[in-house]
Design an enzyme around this catalytic site. Structure first.
Site, PDB file in Angstrom:
ATOM      1  N   SER A 299      -9.492   1.821   3.027  1.00 53.46           N
ATOM      2  CA  SER A 299      -8.672   2.452   2.275  1.00 53.46           C
ATOM      3  C   SER A 299      -7.701   1.431   1.359  1.00 53.46           C
ATOM      4  CB  SER A 299      -8.024   3.508   2.956  1.00 53.46           C
ATOM      5  OG  SER A 299      -6.908   2.954   3.798  1.00 53.46           O
TER       6      SER A 299
ATOM      7  N   SER B 242      -9.879  -0.604   7.250  1.00 56.13           N
ATOM      8  CA  SER B 242      -9.378  -0.497   5.871  1.00 56.13           C
ATOM      9  C   SER B 242      -8.846  -1.627   5.624  1.00 56.13           C
ATOM     10  CB  SER B 242      -8.253   0.556   5.633  1.00 56.13           C
ATOM     11  OG  SER B 242      -8.903   2.034   6.138  1.00 56.13           O
TER      12      SER B 242
ATOM     13  N   LYS C  66       0.748  -1.236  -0.099  1.00 55.76           N
ATOM     14  CA  LYS C  66      -0.083   0.050  -0.014  1.00 55.76           C
ATOM     15  C   LYS C  66       0.756   1.358  -0.151  1.00 55.76           C
ATOM     16  CE  LYS C  66      -3.886   1.857   2.661  1.00 55.76           C
ATOM     17  NZ  LYS C  66      -4.842   1.611   3.878  1.00 55.76           N
TER      18      LYS C  66
END
Length: 595
Positions: free
Chosen positions: A144, A168, A70
């Protein structure tokens, strides 16, 4: 099937595929999938393939496994954007978690898209586009950690790193029909992570199976002086499915599905499955958990998000996504008094929540109460996002660990998932429970609906009355001093290897023995060893008889576990032969016998 982490490592070790071929396959799949919104940046393909080709130690736990990261986690030489071009910087060193993955043999492929500054559960708040949900393309991908979840579900990489402050690492797992492991706070170092809420953040794992998620977690877990929020909390071995499992479920009428009957039906079916597996369902009061969740965005914790980007808000507010800006700017308002009042209330709620777990091993909730289309979320971005966090927002505030599991494919083609929650430190316990449930669903893996692999047997473990000891030399099975273990009724648990943090030396002793020395993390070799279990009394007798320069210390294993075992005093290795390249005492002795 060489799609899971376990299968990829097995294929590399058997030489049916090479790490370089597997890495090249990931890049081919990324091109074929052709969704530019999944990755914000890709590593140069030839560099990644070359790194894979340089791997020489097949005992590494993630030997040649491609991984996506990420883009709020640092990878040396690749920009960290947090999905905000104006914020971007290029780190000169890896985050601690990426360094540990590399040391375990993983190959970084690229940096994935996210809701900007990890603010959101929807995956649509990024200037780099909206990743298409590969399971049902009208649905949001979840956030997210949108890009990471999609990359795993679509089969581009076998596992990926996300982060989880308020869900998330779990909501995207449900929406993409994959596993999402949200570890205990502090179990994985956050050094090199762009924070959302520093006191609540944790790096999470997306994978196709629970076993893969735990394998990744094991090499990343461990305390880190570079992260003041890190905790020295051993992960422990994978737990077996309990004989008398008790799962907490909310009292009748407390669950919220926002009118989604299919989600409600799927949750009921999941509870029936648990009962079929032998679980007893015990009701608990969910209201204190809901109240805790309201503290996250209605209380002062938004100030932590504001703290991260306040300079950018002041200098270039238009550089921030409008929804992210609207949410974050509210963090400037709470006072110090507001903060302390919220902390006092949170402490009271933690005590109430803790009592819920005295009656059960874990609680089981829907991962999210419903699903939404991208169009719906863009039309109503804050309210629908908030709804998706109904069962996730309270988890880190209450210091719980979580495991999001696929539970069903709904008649409308949307995935449904459940999450197991337990107090911090129960990560391996949740994995032992959750893996059995996921296997029992027989659901296909990810968006490709790949068949689930057979569930591997849980290794034998020491009982609560035993101590595990790691032996590396003359005490190995069939070696000269093994009788010192067997006469004390010790029993062999398994063969495994150390982390690549050790060097092995041939000492000048009779009978011949090695000495294993701890060196800098990743700077040594993985040494083969055996784990034995023995009673506490036998352990005391055994240790008392160990002659210098050997002693007992704490050994870090390749899968992240720790065990007491033989180490050598540094002064004893002067003039001793370094035999680390043999990978273990047995191989060295076999070679010596040929001479």
């Amino acid at each position: 099937m060489t799609e899971t982490v376990a299968a990829i490592v097995a294929a590399h070790r058997s030489k049916t595929m090479t790490p370089a071929q597997t890495v090249a396959r990931s890049y081919q799949r990324i091109r074929a999938h052709n969704d530019p919104a999944i990755f914000i940046s890709l590593r140069d393909e030839q560099d990644a393939i070359a790194e894979a080709a340089r791997l020489t130690d097949p005992t590494l736990p993630l030997y040649g496994v491609p991984v996506a990261v990420k883009d709020n986690i640092d990878v040396a030489g690749m920009p960290t954007t947090a999905a905000c071009p104006a914020f971007a910087y290029t780190p000169v060193k890896d985050s601690t978690v990426v360094a540990r993955l590399r040391a375990a043999g993983a190959i970084i492929i690229g940096k994935t898209n996210l809701d900007q500054f990890a603010t959101g559960l929807v995956g649509v708040r990024s200037p780099y586009g909206i990743p298409k949900n590969p399971v049902r393309d009208d649905l949001v991908p979840g956030g997210s950690s949108s890009g990471s979840a999609v990359a795993v579900s679509a089969g581009l990489v076998p596992f990926a790193l996300g982060t989880d402050t308020a869900g998330s690492g779990r909501v995207p797992a449900m929406l993409n029909n994959i596993v999402g492991l949200k570890p205990s706070l502090g179990l994985i170092s956050n050094a090199g992570l762009v924070p959302a809420c520093r006191t609540l953040d944790c790096i999470s794992v997306f994978s196709l199976t629970v076993d893969d998620a735990l394998a990744a977690l094991a090499v990343m877990a461990g305390s880190d002086d570079a992260d003041p929020f890190s905790r020295d909390r051993p992960l422990g071995p994978l737990a077996a499915f309990p004989a008398k499992l008790k799962l907490g479920i909310p009292r009748s009428g407390q669950l919220i599905f926002f009118g989604d009957r299919e989600a409600e039906t799927a949750y009921g079916a999941a509870l029936t499955r648990w009962q079929t597996l032998g679980a007893e369902l015990v009701e608990f009061d969910l209201e204190p958990f809901y109240e805790t969740a309201r503290l996250l965005y209605e209380g002062p914790w938004v100030a932590e998000r504001y703290l991260v980007i306040r300079d950018l808000l002041a200098s270039s507010p238009d550089a921030i996504h409008p929804v992210t800006r609207e949410i974050t700017i509210g963090g400037a308002r709470p006072t110090a008094a507001d903060t302390f009042a919220a902390l006092y209330r949170l402490q009271a709620l933690r005590r109430v929540a803790a009592r819920s777990f005295t009656q059960c091993d874990a609680i089981v909730l829907p991962t999210a109460p419903t699903v939404y289309s991208t169009a719906d979320v863009l039309a109503n971005p804050i309210e629908l996002n908030s709804r998706l966090g109904t069962y996730t927002n309270f988890v880190n505030l209450l210091d719980l660990c979580g495991l999001a599991l696929p539970a069903a494919m709904r008649p409308d083609g949307a995935p449904f998932g459940i999450t197991l929650l337990a107090p911090a430190g129960c990560d391996a316990k949740l994995a032992g429970i959750g893996r059995v449930f996921h296997a029992d669903t027989a659901l296909g893996l990810g968006a490709k609906s790949l068949p689930q692999p057979a569930l591997a047997q849980v290794p034998a473990q020491a009982t609560s009355n035993e101590i595990t000891i790691a032996v590396v030399g003359a005490h190995l099975s069939g070696m000269a001093l093994n009788h010192e273990l067997t006469t004390l009724d010790a029993r062999l648990l398994e063969e495994t290897t150390t982390a690549a943090d050790y060097k092995l030396y041939a000492l000048d002793t009779t009978p011949p023995k090695p000495g294993m020395l701890r060196v800098e993390a990743g700077a040594g070799a993985s040494i083969k060893l055996e784990l034995w279990a023995m009673s506490a009394a036998a352990f005391g007798k055994f240790v008392a008889a160990i002659p210098p320069p050997l002693s007992i210390g704490t050994i870090r294993l390749a899968d992240g576990r720790q065990a007491k075992g033989f180490i050598v005093e540094p002064a004893a290795i002067h003039g001793a032969k370094d035999i680390s390249a043999y990978g273990g005492w047995r191989a060295f002795m076999a070679e010596r016998a040929k001479v």
